[in-house]
Design a protein around this motif. Structure first.
Motif, PDB file in Angstrom:
ATOM      1  N   ILE A 110      -3.386  87.274  28.407  1.00  0.00           N
ATOM      2  CA  ILE A 110      -2.638  86.307  29.200  1.00  0.00           C
ATOM      3  C   ILE A 110      -3.204  84.897  28.986  1.00  0.00           C
ATOM      4  O   ILE A 110      -4.425  84.702  28.941  1.00  0.00           O
ATOM      5  CB  ILE A 110      -2.691  86.658  30.703  1.00  0.00           C
ATOM      6  CG1 ILE A 110      -2.218  88.109  30.912  1.00  0.00           C
ATOM      7  CG2 ILE A 110      -1.857  85.689  31.520  1.00  0.00           C
ATOM      8  CD1 ILE A 110      -0.808  88.367  30.446  1.00  0.00           C
ATOM      9  N   PHE A 111      -2.331  83.911  28.871  1.00  0.00           N
ATOM     10  CA  PHE A 111      -2.757  82.506  28.836  1.00  0.00           C
ATOM     11  C   PHE A 111      -1.602  81.645  29.333  1.00  0.00           C
ATOM     12  O   PHE A 111      -0.434  82.062  29.318  1.00  0.00           O
ATOM     13  CB  PHE A 111      -3.203  82.081  27.432  1.00  0.00           C
ATOM     14  CG  PHE A 111      -2.199  82.381  26.347  1.00  0.00           C
ATOM     15  CD1 PHE A 111      -1.269  81.431  25.947  1.00  0.00           C
ATOM     16  CD2 PHE A 111      -2.189  83.622  25.728  1.00  0.00           C
ATOM     17  CE1 PHE A 111      -0.364  81.715  24.947  1.00  0.00           C
ATOM     18  CE2 PHE A 111      -1.288  83.909  24.726  1.00  0.00           C
ATOM     19  CZ  PHE A 111      -0.364  82.959  24.330  1.00  0.00           C
ATOM     20  N   TRP A 112      -1.951  80.439  29.809  1.00  0.00           N
ATOM     21  CA  TRP A 112      -0.971  79.514  30.394  1.00  0.00           C
ATOM     22  C   TRP A 112      -0.818  78.296  29.472  1.00  0.00           C
ATOM     23  O   TRP A 112      -1.804  77.725  29.004  1.00  0.00           O
ATOM     24  CB  TRP A 112      -1.427  79.045  31.779  1.00  0.00           C
ATOM     25  CG  TRP A 112      -1.342  80.125  32.826  1.00  0.00           C
ATOM     26  CD1 TRP A 112      -2.222  81.131  33.023  1.00  0.00           C
ATOM     27  CD2 TRP A 112      -0.318  80.278  33.796  1.00  0.00           C
ATOM     28  NE1 TRP A 112      -1.827  81.930  34.069  1.00  0.00           N
ATOM     29  CE2 TRP A 112      -0.645  81.426  34.577  1.00  0.00           C
ATOM     30  CE3 TRP A 112       0.851  79.595  34.104  1.00  0.00           C
ATOM     31  CZ2 TRP A 112       0.150  81.875  35.618  1.00  0.00           C
ATOM     32  CZ3 TRP A 112       1.645  80.041  35.159  1.00  0.00           C
ATOM     33  CH2 TRP A 112       1.303  81.173  35.897  1.00  0.00           C
ATOM     34  N   SER A 167      -8.372  77.380  37.311  1.00  0.00           N
ATOM     35  CA  SER A 167      -8.799  78.367  36.321  1.00  0.00           C
ATOM     36  C   SER A 167      -7.942  79.615  36.435  1.00  0.00           C
ATOM     37  O   SER A 167      -7.273  79.857  37.443  1.00  0.00           O
ATOM     38  CB  SER A 167     -10.276  78.724  36.514  1.00  0.00           C
ATOM     39  OG  SER A 167     -10.488  79.276  37.799  1.00  0.00           O
ATOM     40  N   GLN A 168      -7.987  80.404  35.356  1.00  0.00           N
ATOM     41  CA  GLN A 168      -7.200  81.637  35.278  1.00  0.00           C
ATOM     42  C   GLN A 168      -8.068  82.814  35.661  1.00  0.00           C
ATOM     43  O   GLN A 168      -9.213  82.935  35.219  1.00  0.00           O
ATOM     44  CB  GLN A 168      -6.665  81.813  33.852  1.00  0.00           C
ATOM     45  CG  GLN A 168      -5.878  83.090  33.634  1.00  0.00           C
ATOM     46  CD  GLN A 168      -5.445  83.217  32.179  1.00  0.00           C
ATOM     47  OE1 GLN A 168      -4.949  82.272  31.593  1.00  0.00           O
ATOM     48  NE2 GLN A 168      -5.633  84.396  31.603  1.00  0.00           N
ATOM     49  N   GLY A 169      -7.534  83.709  36.477  1.00  0.00           N
ATOM     50  CA  GLY A 169      -8.267  84.890  36.891  1.00  0.00           C
ATOM     51  C   GLY A 169      -8.143  86.013  35.883  1.00  0.00           C
ATOM     52  O   GLY A 169      -7.358  85.955  34.928  1.00  0.00           O
ATOM     53  N   LEU A 170      -8.916  87.103  36.106  1.00  0.00           N
ATOM     54  CA  LEU A 170      -8.874  88.243  35.202  1.00  0.00           C
ATOM     55  C   LEU A 170      -7.503  88.907  35.205  1.00  0.00           C
ATOM     56  O   LEU A 170      -7.099  89.519  34.211  1.00  0.00           O
ATOM     57  CB  LEU A 170      -9.960  89.259  35.596  1.00  0.00           C
ATOM     58  CG  LEU A 170     -11.418  88.796  35.422  1.00  0.00           C
ATOM     59  CD1 LEU A 170     -12.372  89.859  35.953  1.00  0.00           C
ATOM     60  CD2 LEU A 170     -11.718  88.481  33.965  1.00  0.00           C
ATOM     61  N   ASN A 171      -6.775  88.803  36.304  1.00  0.00           N
ATOM     62  CA  ASN A 171      -5.441  89.413  36.378  1.00  0.00           C
ATOM     63  C   ASN A 171      -4.364  88.523  35.767  1.00  0.00           C
ATOM     64  O   ASN A 171      -3.188  88.875  35.781  1.00  0.00           O
ATOM     65  CB  ASN A 171      -5.090  89.749  37.829  1.00  0.00           C
ATOM     66  CG  ASN A 171      -5.011  88.499  38.694  1.00  0.00           C
ATOM     67  OD1 ASN A 171      -5.311  87.388  38.241  1.00  0.00           O
ATOM     68  ND2 ASN A 171      -4.627  88.682  39.953  1.00  0.00           N
ATOM     69  N   GLY A 172      -4.729  87.338  35.269  1.00  0.00           N
ATOM     70  CA  GLY A 172      -3.769  86.448  34.633  1.00  0.00           C
ATOM     71  C   GLY A 172      -3.221  85.375  35.532  1.00  0.00           C
ATOM     72  O   GLY A 172      -2.548  84.444  35.061  1.00  0.00           O
ATOM     73  N   CYS A 222       3.487  81.153  31.959  1.00  0.00           N
ATOM     74  CA  CYS A 222       2.543  82.227  31.645  1.00  0.00           C
ATOM     75  C   CYS A 222       3.043  82.973  30.410  1.00  0.00           C
ATOM     76  O   CYS A 222       4.207  83.354  30.343  1.00  0.00           O
ATOM     77  CB  CYS A 222       2.417  83.183  32.842  1.00  0.00           C
ATOM     78  SG  CYS A 222       1.237  84.531  32.553  1.00  0.00           S
ATOM     79  N   TYR A 223       2.134  83.159  29.446  1.00  0.00           N
ATOM     80  CA  TYR A 223       2.469  83.861  28.212  1.00  0.00           C
ATOM     81  C   TYR A 223       1.648  85.142  28.142  1.00  0.00           C
ATOM     82  O   TYR A 223       0.471  85.173  28.537  1.00  0.00           O
ATOM     83  CB  TYR A 223       2.148  83.000  26.983  1.00  0.00           C
ATOM     84  CG  TYR A 223       3.093  81.838  26.784  1.00  0.00           C
ATOM     85  CD1 TYR A 223       4.180  81.950  25.912  1.00  0.00           C
ATOM     86  CD2 TYR A 223       2.900  80.638  27.456  1.00  0.00           C
ATOM     87  CE1 TYR A 223       5.042  80.870  25.722  1.00  0.00           C
ATOM     88  CE2 TYR A 223       3.757  79.569  27.268  1.00  0.00           C
ATOM     89  CZ  TYR A 223       4.831  79.686  26.392  1.00  0.00           C
ATOM     90  OH  TYR A 223       5.681  78.638  26.213  1.00  0.00           O
TER      91      TYR A 223
END
Length: 1159
Positions: A167-169, A184-189, A207-208
């Motif tokens: 997952i990345f934004w 920031s991005q969490g482990l769940n995306g 979100c990709y």
């Protein structure tokens, strides 16, 4: 042929490990043996649904095994499925998906069996699953309206894929969204905002999800965020966004990566810290990611179980969460079963031990069948994790499987029992050559096989004894290890393998090589940017090994850049840049060893300019300036220079303000009123100064009255009736305000007068007219502006203008010290008559006439200046016997005063200069005529001349010195009664009553006897004499040709002896008495003595002190002969000290010799 094997010392431990795993039980493939699985697909096998499915299963055995498969626990009949094929001589399945098959139809659990007459081996259970990358479900996303400072979570919720996506934004421009401690991005995306800011407003939070297995990316609908501001923004203490609550649990498997996460909201943004309760976080395995919001521990074990606490803190408080971690373990091997080769009647065991959490259960299979239902074998007995074999027979051969399993997984291992009766065989090639480096381990291989297991013995040399002792290590696989091989370890080694069925031996060779060494290592270098640097790497190696040298930068290849020049023993970097900074390593490799040496290159340069200048704490007379230093470029910053610009008075001109230590980033600056300041900072290190920073913002200080008055105030008159008052104007920033003017005040000193004052504009001069001549004045200048006056100025003393002095010095007296020096005295003039600053006195003096000649010439006056209030002086450089006049004048700043009356004085006589010339003419047999000119400077009345002369004979000896006194009125003299054909040297000077002057010297020669000269001429013109000379010349030519031929042939020819025997009469001097030929005389014997040279006490002249030409005796005038053969010398005068009698002379060749040389 001998086979060669090289063992690098750096890889010795790896070779030892490899040797140890080559068990003596590895059965050669030409012998019967049960199957062994050699390759299989992973247990969890995710396949690409667009490609063919390949399920691997490879095995070896004798005879070659056959293969079969089960699917989901039942037999998989490959022949009935047209999409499935098995590779020839292999158990690998290929499912043809690309020709119409569907991957989903082949999901399931597969197991391969490899079977031959001695047993059956089985693979792991291989779970086949096609990967999935589903699309996002469509959803309507409402815009997020958030108040500034609040927290926000943007949910991603990606579709469930196999395997899970990455997952990345990003935004609409496919640019990754910047992340920080706040966002920031969490482990769940999900994307977490600890607090939102106005710049977070945007409509393209996307979100990709990237599915790597299928190389596809899925995109979620854009999410809109709008932040609205409320003033003031309320600060908030930390609150955990994830995980929720105060505690949670986490289970992880042994060997995996443990990831724990804490993300908090709050304003200011909270900072996260992690601790382990009751213990420390494991060193070297702990990492922090995502701005310390994620704790990462790699390769976890049961010891990592425990409570982990994350603490989020900001200025308003803190919050924490405890995660209880339990580490479980899928089964892992303690002792895996290994193949067992036994001979008939032998005993053996198979051991299968595993551990896990929970502890795994152990089960045995024989040839793929649970051992409980497998055919019985009286030679075996199962005891838990061990199978015991007793008195095995050939029918006992089989493949046994051990399965260790718990709820987190299983382990499956195949191990065969092969019953064989085989004599020993050695698998290592014969005469194998091993090469090792001295003082390194040597590993000599003796791979063997036999059943029963053979015993191995090693011998050295042809008749060597068995090797024993601590200097050798004998490995179970037959390898002989020499832990420290020396030069004397080289030689032939014999390996002997024997069992009850036979014996076999094999020889190997060991060579010991010298180690490779770097004898000149690269050294640490510091170089300025754009310079040149070289690293040396000089090596020494065994002559039989070929080394290769590799250079690395930061453990990677050198940049592909022509600036890097690799030489035989060095690395040179041209035009060094900042990117060249790093560690350079020279690696020397041979086939046996490898050595390396490293050095660090530090590239230094002037620092980068400071930036982000900020002005704070603004006061009327001070301000604080802060900045951020630029990169120091590997040379510490020593100080910062602060400059300022006054945009109000001198725009564009920067002035020095102050400087501070290189460790400071702030400075308290003093300010002046009425200045529009901007500042810049320059960083300085040992290399130089940085470029100036960008200017700070401007700061205009308030106006005030001046703090100071003009400097360098002076009062100097330019005319006899004025006083010019000057000063240095204040600079713009010194004015402290608008309307800068000056109050100029003056009054006459020592007179009870009031101050006279005027106010003038911003100028630097004021002229006071109508003043008395050269009187002292008190002067002062005060600054003022629109806000008031500067402090009271100090007074200075000046003078009104000067005028020319009024009177001349009196009582001028001259005292003649000698013929060239006189002293003059005078009385000082009264200071009041000077009418200015007394600078000194000038003495004018000039020569009126010479007393000896009574002739006048152009008068050239000379001037000597004597500074200050001096009343005497010396007059050097006077001419003797002359009449002089002088006068004295006083000097001030305006000029010279009147001259004193001329004073006449005379200088006494002195010694004269040398006569102006001396000529010697009309030489005869016994006389010479001398003519001379009077001295150019007689310096008095001439009283006489003195002539001294002495003969010089052919042997360079000096004759007696004769002296003649000549009256002063004579100008010529005929010297008679001289010897014929004799050289004479003459010394001539003039005298006054004071003494003798400088002398002039000349030389001349009387002519020879006329009869002798005629005879010499007659001989030289006779035909017989000319014929004789031609014959002699021809003879010499023939001798030279013969000598040349003999020399070319390598022979020797005594040329000197031949020439002595056949001397040329033409070069022999004639005796003076009879005209016959005399002895040979070296030409140097007749060279003249150099002028002024010293002769030895025996009156002989050294050859090296002589010269080669008669011409030199005439001081450069060419010598010539008259028609009668007599010599005429034209001489010019030359000064020379008069010699002591008989101690100094000059000589020329005699006329006889001279004439012989002309014949």
């Amino acid at each position: 042929m001998m086979k060669k094997m090289s063992i690098p010392t750096s890889k010795a431990s790896l070779v030892l490990f490899l040797c140890q795993i080559i068990s003596a039980l590895d059965v050669p493939l030409d012998l019967s043996q049960p199957p062994t699985i050699t390759q299989q697909s992973p247990k969890d096998y995710i396949v690409d649904p667009r490609e063919n499915i390949v399920i691997q299963c490879e095995a070896k055995g004798k005879p070659p095994p056959s293969f079969s498969w089960t699917r989901n626990g039942t037999h998989f009949d490959i022949d009935k499925d047209a999409q499935v094929t098995m590779k020839p001589n292999s158990g690998t399945l290929v499912v043809n998906i690309m020709n119409g098959g569907k991957a989903e139809a082949y999901e399931g659990v597969y197991q391969c069996t490899a079977r031959n007459e001695r047993g059956a081996a089985i693979s792991n259970n291989i779970v086949i699953r096609p990967s999935r990358s589903p699309l996002w479900t469509k959803e309507k996303l409402e815009p997020n309206h958030v108040r500034e400072g609040d927290s926000l979570v943007l949910h991603c919720r990606p579709p469930v894929g196999l395997p899970p996506p990455i997952i990345f934004w990003m935004d609409n421009a496919f640019q990754r969204l910047p992340q920080s401690e706040r966002v920031s991005q969490g482990l769940n995306g999900d994307l977490y905002f600890a607090n939102v800011q106005p710049e977070d407003t945007r409509e393209d939070y996307i979100c990709y999800a990237r599915f790597n297995h299928t190389q596809t990316i899925q995109q979620k609908q854009p999410i809109s965020v709008k932040v609205f501001s409320t003033k003031p923004v309320t600060e908030r203490p930390p609150v955990l966004l994830t995980p929720t609550g105060s505690t949670s649990t986490k289970v992880e498997l042994r060997g995996n990566v443990l990831l724990l996460e804490c993300i908090a909201a709050g304003l200011p943004t909270p900072v996260i810290r992690w601790i382990k309760e009751g213990g420390e976080l494991p060193a070297n395995r702990t990492f922090f990611e995502n701005f310390k919001k994620t704790l990462k521990i790699i390769d976890v074990s049961e010891a990592d179980s425990g409570n982990y606490k994350c603490i989020a803190r900001n200025t308003l408080g803190s919050v924490h969460h405890v995660i209880s971690v339990t580490v479980k373990a899928a089964p892992y091997w303690i002792t895996a079963p290994r193949n067992l080769v036994l001979s008939p009647g032998e005993d053996g065991t198979l051991i299968c031990r595993a551990n896990g959490n929970p502890k795994p259960s152990i089960s045995w299979l024989a040839n793929g069948v649970p051992i409980a239902i497998a055919p019985e074998d009286p030679s075996r007995k199962v005891d838990g994790d061990t199978i015991i074999f007793s008195h095995v027979q050939e029918r006992s051969s089989a493949v046994y499987q051990c399965n260790a399993s718990n709820e987190y997984g299983y382990l499956l291992a195949n191990a065969f029992v092969n019953v064989l009766a085989e004599p020993p065989r050695i698998l290592t090639p014969a005469n194998k050559l091993y090469q090792v480096i001295a003082d390194s381990p040597a590993l000599l291989d003796c791979a063997y096989f036999g059943s029963p297991k053979p015993e191995i013995e090693w011998f050295k040399g042809v008749k060597g004894s068995i090797l024993r002792g601590n200097e050798y290590v004998f490995h179970d696989n037959g390898t002989l290890e020499i832990p420290v091989a020396q030069k004397d370890s080289a030689g032939t080694y014999t390996c002997v393998a024997r069992n009850e069925l036979g014996k076999i031996q094999n020889e190997v060779q060991l060579e010991i090589k010298d180690p490779t060494m770097i004898i000149k290592q690269p050294e640490y270098k510091v170089i300025q940017r754009y310079g040149q640097v070289s690293f040396e790497c000089i090596i020494k190696h065994d002559s039989t090994l070929l080394p290769t040298v590799i250079w690395l930068k930061d453990n990677d290849e050198l940049p592909d850049d022509e600036r890097f020049l690799v030489g035989k023993d060095n690395l040179t970097i041209m035009n060094v840049t900042d990117k060249d900074d790093g560690t350079y390593t020279c690696i020397v490799n041979t086939t046996l060893d490898s050595v390396s040496a490293s050095a660090v290159l530090t590239v230094v340069a002037r620092p980068n300019p400071p930036f982000d200048l900020e002005l704070t704490g603004q006061l009327e007379r001070s301000i604080e300036l802060s900045w951020i230093p630029g990169d120091e470029n590997n040379s510490p910053i020593t100080n910062f220079v602060i400059e300022y610009e006054d945009a109000l008075h001198e725009p564009g001109v920067w002035h020095y303000q102050t400087e501070v230590s290189g460790t400071q980033t702030t400075a308290q600056l003093k300010l002046s009123p009425y200045v529009n300041y901007s500042f810049r900072v320059i960083a300085v290190n040992k290399i130089g100064r940085s470029q100036p920073s960008e200017p700070s913002e401007q700061y205009l200080t308030k106006s005030a009255s001046p703090d100071e008055n003009p400097a360098n105030v002076q009062g100097i008159g330019s005319e006899p009736d004025n006083l010019v008052i000057t000063w240095e104007p204040l600079k713009g920033f010194q004015s402290n305000g608008p309307g800068l003017q000056y109050k100029v005040s003056w009054r006459q000193k020592d007179v009870d007068d009031e101050w006279t004052s005027v106010i003038v504009a911003n100028v630097s001069k004021y002229i006071v007219s109508g003043t008395p001549t050269f009187v002292p004045y008190e002067v002062k200048v005060q600054a003022l502006n629109d806000l008031g006056y500067a402090p009271e100025p100090s007074e200075v003393i000046g003078h009104s203008g000067e005028d020319l002095p009024m009177v001349a010095p009196g009582n001028v007296q001259v005292h003649v010290i000698n013929s060239t020096l006189a002293k003059v005295h005078w009385d000082p003039v009264p200071l009041k008559t000077v009418r200015g600053h007394l600078q000194g006195y000038k003495v004018y003096y000039w020569k009126v006439q010479s007393l000896s000649r009574r002739s006048r010439r152009h008068v050239e006056k000379k001037i000597l200046t004597f500074r200050g209030n001096k009343t005497f002086g010396m007059l050097p450089g006077l001419e003797p016997y002359s009449s002089y006049k002088l006068n004295v004048r006083v000097v001030n700043g305006k000029g010279e005063g009147p001259a004193s009356p001329d004073k006449v004085f005379k200088t006494p006589e002195g010694v004269p200069s040398s006569p102006s010339f001396l000529k010697i003419t009309n030489p005869t047999l016994d006389s010479l005529t001398l003519e001379w000119g009077s001295p150019t400077h007689p310096n008095g009345v001439l009283t006489s001349y003195t002539l001294k002369f002495q003969p010089i004979n052919n042997t360079h000896e000096l004759g007696p010195l004769v002296e003649i006194r000549i009256p002063a009125n004579e100008s010529s003299l005929i010297l008679k009664n001289l010897n014929y054909s004799t050289r004479y040297k003459f010394y001539f000077n003039a005298q006054t009553s004071v003494g003798s002057g400088s002398q002039i010297t000349e030389e001349a020669v009387t002519i020879m006897d006329e009869a002798m000269a005629s005879r010499q001429v007659d001989i030289a013109t006779q035909g017989w004499f000319i014929g004789l000379m031609c014959a002699v010349a021809l003879l010499i030519l023939i001798l030279l040709i013969v000598c040349f031929i003999r020399r070319n042939k390598g022979g020797k020819y005594p040329v000197k002896e031949k020439e002595d025997a056949h001397a040329d009469p033409e070069i022999q001097p004639m005796k003076e008495d009879d005209g016959t030929f005399g002895e040979y005389s070296d030409a140097e014997d007749h060279k003249p003595l150099k002028k002024g040279s010293r002769t030895p006490s025996d009156r002989t002249v050294k050859k090296e002190d002589s010269d080669d030409s008669l011409v030199d005796y005439g001081e450069g005038v060419n010598g010539q002969f008259n028609e009668d053969g007599s010599f005429i010398g034209q001489y010019s005068g030359k000064k020379e000290k008069e010699p002591a009698e008989g101690n100094e002379s000059s000589e020329a060749p005699s006329p006889v010799n001279a004439m012989n040389s002309f014949v």
